[in-house]
Design an enzyme around this catalytic site. Structure first.
Site, PDB file in Angstrom:
ATOM      1  N   ARG A 179      10.144   2.620  -2.180  1.00  0.00           N
ATOM      2  CA  ARG A 179       9.092   3.640  -2.056  1.00  0.00           C
ATOM      3  C   ARG A 179       8.592   3.781  -0.618  1.00  0.00           C
ATOM      4  NH1 ARG A 179       5.545   3.385  -7.497  1.00  0.00           N
ATOM      5  NH2 ARG A 179       7.235   3.236  -8.990  1.00  0.00           N
ATOM      6  N   ASP A 236      -9.169   8.744  -9.418  1.00  0.00           N
ATOM      7  CA  ASP A 236      -7.969   7.928  -9.222  1.00  0.00           C
ATOM      8  C   ASP A 236      -7.884   7.602  -7.737  1.00  0.00           C
ATOM      9  OD1 ASP A 236      -5.240   7.434 -11.058  1.00  0.00           O
ATOM     10  OD2 ASP A 236      -4.866   7.383  -8.899  1.00  0.00           O
TER      11      ASP A 236
END
Ligand code: SAM
Length: 285
Positions: free
Chosen positions: A47, A156
């Site tokens: 990632r 979030d």
């Protein structure tokens, strides 16, 4: 000391060494509460190497120097975005929405009709499906929620997810599991996607918030959803977050956790244990 340099194993693209992977794990553990075993070397490499390339750095160590410098704070957030796991869906763990509809919504309606503000928090909302599922559950039983003070706050840590959530637009794949009735009533098709209707969007607001940072509100929430996020945290961080959630719940308020999360019983009285095991209720007194 650097003891292995990239190109040495299954990875063969952006050069890195073990210390780089460890440094990234440390940063993410510190910032988002993730336990190290949730951040495997494979996950970190795959990632973060995309971010390294995107930012035109030649290797991990130069990238890490950048994200830990004052000019790299925005990229640090992008790196964290890249490392979070954002799996979600409409009416995921549907037993919570059934419980909410049966037990919480009648109480919510009674409070709202008496003019009491009703606040609900989806505290790790990812791309928004959880928050919109909450709003649809409320509006299905209580269309006047609009004209009362009923609000769903959805937060979030991941900025990219919050941006998607704010659009309220989802792929066909995301809505195809909904019943035809739910899809027709609460979504409309637009350019190969489906958008949540305005009525639903109007009672939901999205913000970026790290559960481990300061919470800029001291609301009495009637309901908090904190699902499938503390599984990534180490024990200390789990307890830290749960005791703060507890203090944000109004007396008699409800907390929904993910299927493998369990809050210590001394904090909350389990509202149900069989059909809805991850549903908790704060004591009324
Ligand atoms: C697997 S998703 C769960 C989404 C939703 N609650 C559900 O159950 O469908 C976990 C979410 O937690 C968020 N997250 C991870 N660490 C966080 C933190 N420290 N503060 C707030 N959100 C966090 C991630 O960005 C991700 O969107």
């Amino acid at each position: 000391m650097r003891h292995s340099v990239g190109f040495d194993d299954e990875f063969s693209d952006v050069p890195y060494c073990q210390d780089d992977i460890r440094n990234i794990q440390d940063i993410v553990c510190e910032k988002c509460g993730y336990s190290r075993d949730r951040l495997s070397k494979t996950l970190v490499y795959s990632r973060v190497s995309r971010r390294v390339r995107f930012c035109n750095f030649l290797d991990f160590s130069t990238y890490i120097k950048f994200v830990t410098s004052p000019t790299g704070v925005d990229e640090l957030d992008r790196m964290i975005d890249a490392l979070t796991t954002n799996v979600t869906g409409f009416f995921r763990e549907n037993h919570h929405f059934k419980h909410m509809n049966r037990v919480v919504v009648p109480e919510l309606i009674s409070r709202a009709r008496r003019g009491v503000p009703v606040r609900i928090w989806s505290s790790a909302c990812s791309s928004g499906e959880e928050a919109y599922s909450i709003a649809i559950t409320i509006l299905s039983a209580f269309p006047e929620a609009h004209s009362c003070d009923v609000k769903v706050l959805a937060t979030d840590i991941n900025t990219e997810m919050i941006d998607i959530a704010k659009t309220g637009m989802y792929s066909r794949y995301k809505v195809e599991k909904l019943s035809d009735d739910t899809r027709r009533r609460w979504f409309f098709p637009i350019n190969e996607h489906f958008s949540v209707v305005k009525q639903v969007k109007d009672i939901v607001s999205f913000r970026r918030l790290n559960l481990l940072s300061n919470w800029p509100f001291s609301r009495d929430f009637l309901v908090i959803f904190c699902r499938n996020v503390t599984i990534y945290f180490d024990e200390d961080r789990k307890n830290f977050v749960w005791s703060r959630l507890f203090s944000c719940l109004s007396p008699g308020g409800y907390l929904y956790l993910g299927h493998s999360e369990k809050i210590p019983e001394h904090l909350l009285i389990a509202a149900r244990s069989d059909s809805c095991p991850t549903t908790y209720r704060k004591s009324v007194k």
